[in-house]
Write a protein that holds these residues in place. Sequence first.
Motif, PDB file in Angstrom:
ATOM      1  N   SER A  85       0.828  -1.217   0.000  1.00  0.00           N
ATOM      2  CA  SER A  85       0.000   0.000   0.000  1.00  0.00           C
ATOM      3  C   SER A  85       0.859   1.262   0.000  1.00  0.00           C
ATOM      4  N   ASP A  86       2.019   1.237   0.679  1.00  0.00           N
ATOM      5  CA  ASP A  86       2.943   2.388   0.587  1.00  0.00           C
ATOM      6  C   ASP A  86       3.446   2.582  -0.849  1.00  0.00           C
ATOM      7  N   ALA A  87       3.719   1.473  -1.524  1.00  0.00           N
ATOM      8  CA  ALA A  87       4.254   1.561  -2.885  1.00  0.00           C
ATOM      9  C   ALA A  87       3.278   2.303  -3.796  1.00  0.00           C
ATOM     10  N   LEU A  88       1.985   2.068  -3.597  1.00  0.00           N
ATOM     11  CA  LEU A  88       1.002   2.746  -4.443  1.00  0.00           C
ATOM     12  C   LEU A  88       0.937   4.245  -4.127  1.00  0.00           C
ATOM     13  N   VAL A  89       0.928   4.572  -2.852  1.00  0.00           N
ATOM     14  CA  VAL A  89       0.890   5.996  -2.461  1.00  0.00           C
ATOM     15  C   VAL A  89       2.119   6.724  -3.025  1.00  0.00           C
ATOM     16  N   GLU A  90       3.282   6.086  -2.868  1.00  0.00           N
ATOM     17  CA  GLU A  90       4.507   6.678  -3.414  1.00  0.00           C
ATOM     18  C   GLU A  90       4.416   6.824  -4.930  1.00  0.00           C
ATOM     19  N   ALA A  91       4.012   5.754  -5.594  1.00  0.00           N
ATOM     20  CA  ALA A  91       3.987   5.758  -7.064  1.00  0.00           C
ATOM     21  C   ALA A  91       3.097   6.879  -7.575  1.00  0.00           C
ATOM     22  N   ILE A  92       1.943   7.060  -6.950  1.00  0.00           N
ATOM     23  CA  ILE A  92       1.018   8.096  -7.409  1.00  0.00           C
ATOM     24  C   ILE A  92       1.611   9.488  -7.148  1.00  0.00           C
ATOM     25  N   GLY A  93       2.223   9.673  -5.993  1.00  0.00           N
ATOM     26  CA  GLY A  93       2.859  10.962  -5.703  1.00  0.00           C
ATOM     27  C   GLY A  93       4.024  11.253  -6.644  1.00  0.00           C
ATOM     28  N   PHE A  94       4.898  10.273  -6.855  1.00  0.00           N
ATOM     29  CA  PHE A  94       6.027  10.470  -7.765  1.00  0.00           C
ATOM     30  C   PHE A  94       5.533  10.702  -9.193  1.00  0.00           C
ATOM     31  N   ALA A  95       4.448  10.016  -9.557  1.00  0.00           N
ATOM     32  CA  ALA A  95       3.871  10.242 -10.889  1.00  0.00           C
ATOM     33  C   ALA A  95       3.447  11.704 -11.028  1.00  0.00           C
TER      34      ALA A  95
END
Length: 386
Positions: free
Chosen positions: A316-326
Motif C-alpha cells: 500500500s505504501d508503494a502505491l501511495v509513493e507511485a502516485i505521488g512520484f507520478a
Amino acid sequence: MYEPLTEQNAVALAIRLGLFQEDALLSCQEIGDGNLNLVFRIVNERTNDSIIIKQALPYAKVVGESWPLTLKRATIESQALRTFASYVPQYVPKVYYSDETLAITVMEDLSHLQIARRGLIEGKTFPKLSEHIGEFVAKTAFYTSDFGMNQQQKKKLVQQFTNPELCKITEDLVFTDPFFDHDTNSFETELRADVERLWQDDELKREAAKLKRLFLTKADVLLHGDLHTGSIFASDDDTKVIDPEFAFYGPIGFDLGQFFANLLLNALSRHESEREPLFTHIEKTWDVFVRTFTTCWQESNEPYARVSFVLDDIVSDALVEAIGFAGCEVIRRTIGLAHVADLDELPLERRLEAKRHALRLGRELIVQREHLPIHAIKRLVEQTAH
Ligand code: ADP
Ligand code: MG
Ligand code: MG
Ligand code: MG
C-alpha cells in the motif's frame, strides 16, 4: 585513458575486443540523441550481426551549456543492467563488455524493437508492455530489497549503487525546480499564469517536499531511476528496459511512478476517446506488480521475509509513493527542463490545453495520493479535464 570514441575508433575497439569474426565488414553509426552519451551501432554487413556501444560523455549538454557530469554513471549503468539480468534477463539487453576507464557498455542491439514513447505517440498499444514492466519492477525490487536478500549483502549493494551526481539531477529537476521560479524551467509564455499559481500553492509544495525527502532517504530497493517510456524498447511481444544510469537505492514506488506518469502524459496527448489503452496499462502494471511481488515474498527463503508481517504495508505504501512520484513527473515534464515529445509535438492550442490539464492532474496526484486506489487515476484524469 578516457577519450570520446569516433565512429572509426568504435569499430577498431569492436575488432580489438573480438566482438566480430575476422572477415567482418563493419559499418558504424552514432545513433544517440547526443545530450549525455554517445551511442554507436556497429553492423557486420556480411552477416547483419550488430552490437551497440554506449559511451558516457564527461558533460551534459543542457540548453546549449555544458554541465560536468561524472563518467562513473557508465559503470552504474552496466552494473545495473547485469544486476537486473540476474533476476529478469528477458527484460534487459545483454551486456557483452564494459570498461570503466572508457566509460562504455557494449550491449545487445535492440534496433528491431521501437522506443515505447515513439510507438505510443504513433498510436501503438504494445499489449504486453504493462505485464512486462510490472514483472520487471516487482522482481528487481523484491530481490534487491531486505526481504529478497541477506541484509548485509544488501548494504553492500546500497554502497555500490550510491549515485550522488545523477540523483542530484532528479532531486533538482523533478522535486525542486518546477515548484519554484527557477531558471531551469521552460514553458510556453501562455502558461505563465497557470505556472505562477502552482508556485504559490503551498499545500502542493509541502507534499512535493515530502516526496523529495522519501527520494533522498528511503534506501529500499535498487531502482532503475529513469523509467520513462523513452527508456523502454517494445514490440507486440517483447519489452526491454535500457539506460539505467540513474540507478540507486530508493523508494519502491519511484520507478512505477515515472512509468505511470509517462503513460498519463501520452494519454493527455490523445483525444479522450483514445486514452483507454493507457489506463489499462497503468492498472495492469500495478496488478502484475502486486501479484509478482507477493509471489516472490511467499516463495522467499529469506528468514526476514518469513518473520515479517509487513507485505500489505509495503504494497500500500508503494502505491501511495507511485502516485505521488507520478504527479511530480507529470509536472516536471510539463514545465521543467526536460519535456516529453508526446506533448511538445502537439500543435499549440492542443498543447496548451494538454499541458494545463497535466498541471491540474499532477497537482491532484500529489495531494490526493493517500486516497487514490489505482482505478481512481482514470477518474482523476476526467475530473481534472477543466
Ligand atoms: P541516454 O542515456 O543518452 O538517453 P539511451 O541509453 O537512452 O541514452 O540511448 C539513446 C538512444 O540510443 C535510444 O533512444 C536508442 O535510440 C539508442 N539505443 C540505446 N541503446 C540501444 C540498444 N541497446 N539497441 C538499439 N538502440 C539503442
Ligand atoms: Mg536520450
Ligand atoms: Mg535515455
Ligand atoms: Mg540516460
